[in-house]
Design a protein around this motif. Structure first.
Motif, short mmCIF file in Angstrom:
data_model
loop_
_atom_site.label_atom_id
_atom_site.label_comp_id
_atom_site.label_asym_id
_atom_site.label_seq_id
_atom_site.Cartn_x
_atom_site.Cartn_y
_atom_site.Cartn_z
N UNK A 7 -4.91 -0.33 5.70
CA UNK A 7 -5.52 -1.60 5.32
C UNK A 7 -4.48 -2.69 5.51
N UNK A 8 -4.87 -3.77 6.19
CA UNK A 8 -3.98 -4.90 6.42
C UNK A 8 -4.53 -6.09 5.64
N UNK A 9 -3.70 -6.68 4.79
CA UNK A 9 -4.10 -7.79 3.93
C UNK A 9 -3.16 -8.97 4.11
N UNK A 10 -3.62 -10.15 3.77
CA UNK A 10 -2.77 -11.35 3.67
C UNK A 10 -2.71 -11.66 2.18
N UNK A 34 1.51 -13.42 3.01
CA UNK A 34 2.25 -12.61 3.98
C UNK A 34 1.40 -11.40 4.35
N UNK A 35 1.63 -10.90 5.55
CA UNK A 35 0.92 -9.71 6.02
C UNK A 35 1.44 -8.51 5.25
N UNK A 36 0.51 -7.75 4.67
CA UNK A 36 0.86 -6.55 3.92
C UNK A 36 0.04 -5.40 4.48
N UNK A 37 0.72 -4.33 4.85
CA UNK A 37 0.05 -3.17 5.44
C UNK A 37 0.22 -1.98 4.51
N UNK A 38 -0.88 -1.30 4.21
CA UNK A 38 -0.87 -0.11 3.36
C UNK A 38 -1.51 1.04 4.12
N UNK A 39 -0.85 2.19 4.14
CA UNK A 39 -1.34 3.35 4.87
C UNK A 39 -1.29 4.57 3.96
N UNK A 40 -2.41 5.30 3.86
CA UNK A 40 -2.46 6.54 3.09
C UNK A 40 -1.85 7.64 3.95
N UNK A 41 -0.58 7.91 3.74
CA UNK A 41 0.16 8.83 4.61
C UNK A 41 0.11 10.29 4.16
N UNK A 42 0.02 10.55 2.85
CA UNK A 42 0.10 11.92 2.37
C UNK A 42 -1.22 12.47 1.87
N UNK A 43 -2.26 11.67 1.88
CA UNK A 43 -3.58 12.06 1.38
C UNK A 43 -4.33 10.80 1.01
N UNK A 44 -5.54 10.98 0.50
CA UNK A 44 -6.33 9.83 0.08
C UNK A 44 -5.75 9.24 -1.20
N UNK A 45 -6.01 7.95 -1.43
CA UNK A 45 -5.48 7.29 -2.61
C UNK A 45 -6.39 6.15 -3.04
#
Length: 129
Positions: free
Chosen positions: A82-85, A48-59
């Motif tokens: 970052x978008x992953x499957x 499945x498509x999984x999207x991760x976004x560093x919203x509050x700072x780097x991680x």
């Protein structure tokens, strides 16, 4: 009589061990949240498509698929996505809980609290459920 039975059991046990009837210790399943007892766990189901976004700072992030295989291990800068499957269940570890995650068509949600390490296991839901 009891000694004879105990002797017979001992001889049978030794014979079974010597003749290869006993299973090696390494074949016992280990239930340690590793994603399953075989290497096929990661191949079951669709990615499945999984999207991760560093919203509050780097991680720093570590993402594992349903079989326990690492599919992402690295850093996201502030605002980077970052978008992953990934085959679920998806295990996410981050050094900053403000990282937003979205699996499938779901709305992005924070993994935890800003500036605090977070772990989450996410199971994608089918459309309409």
């Amino acid at each position: 009589m009891i000694a004879a039975v105990m002797g017979a059991v001992l001889i049978w046990s030794v014979a079974r061990l010597v003749m290869g009837g006993a299973e090696p210790a390494g074949k016992d399943p280990v239930l340690n949240m590793s994603g399953g007892v075989s290497d096929t766990a990661a191949t079951q189901g669709d990615p499945v498509k999984s999207t991760l976004t560093a919203a509050g700072g780097g991680a720093t992030l570590n993402i594992r698929d349903g079989g326990g295989k690492i599919v992402f291990d690295g850093n996201l800068a502030f605002g980077q996505t970052s978008v992953l499957k990934v085959v679920p269940p998806i295990r996410i570890y981050t050094t900053d809980g403000s990282v937003l995650y979205a699996v499938g068509g779901a709305k992005p949600k924070p993994l935890g609290e800003t500036g605090v390490e977070a772990n989450k296991t996410v199971v994608a839901r089918k459309a309409g459920s």
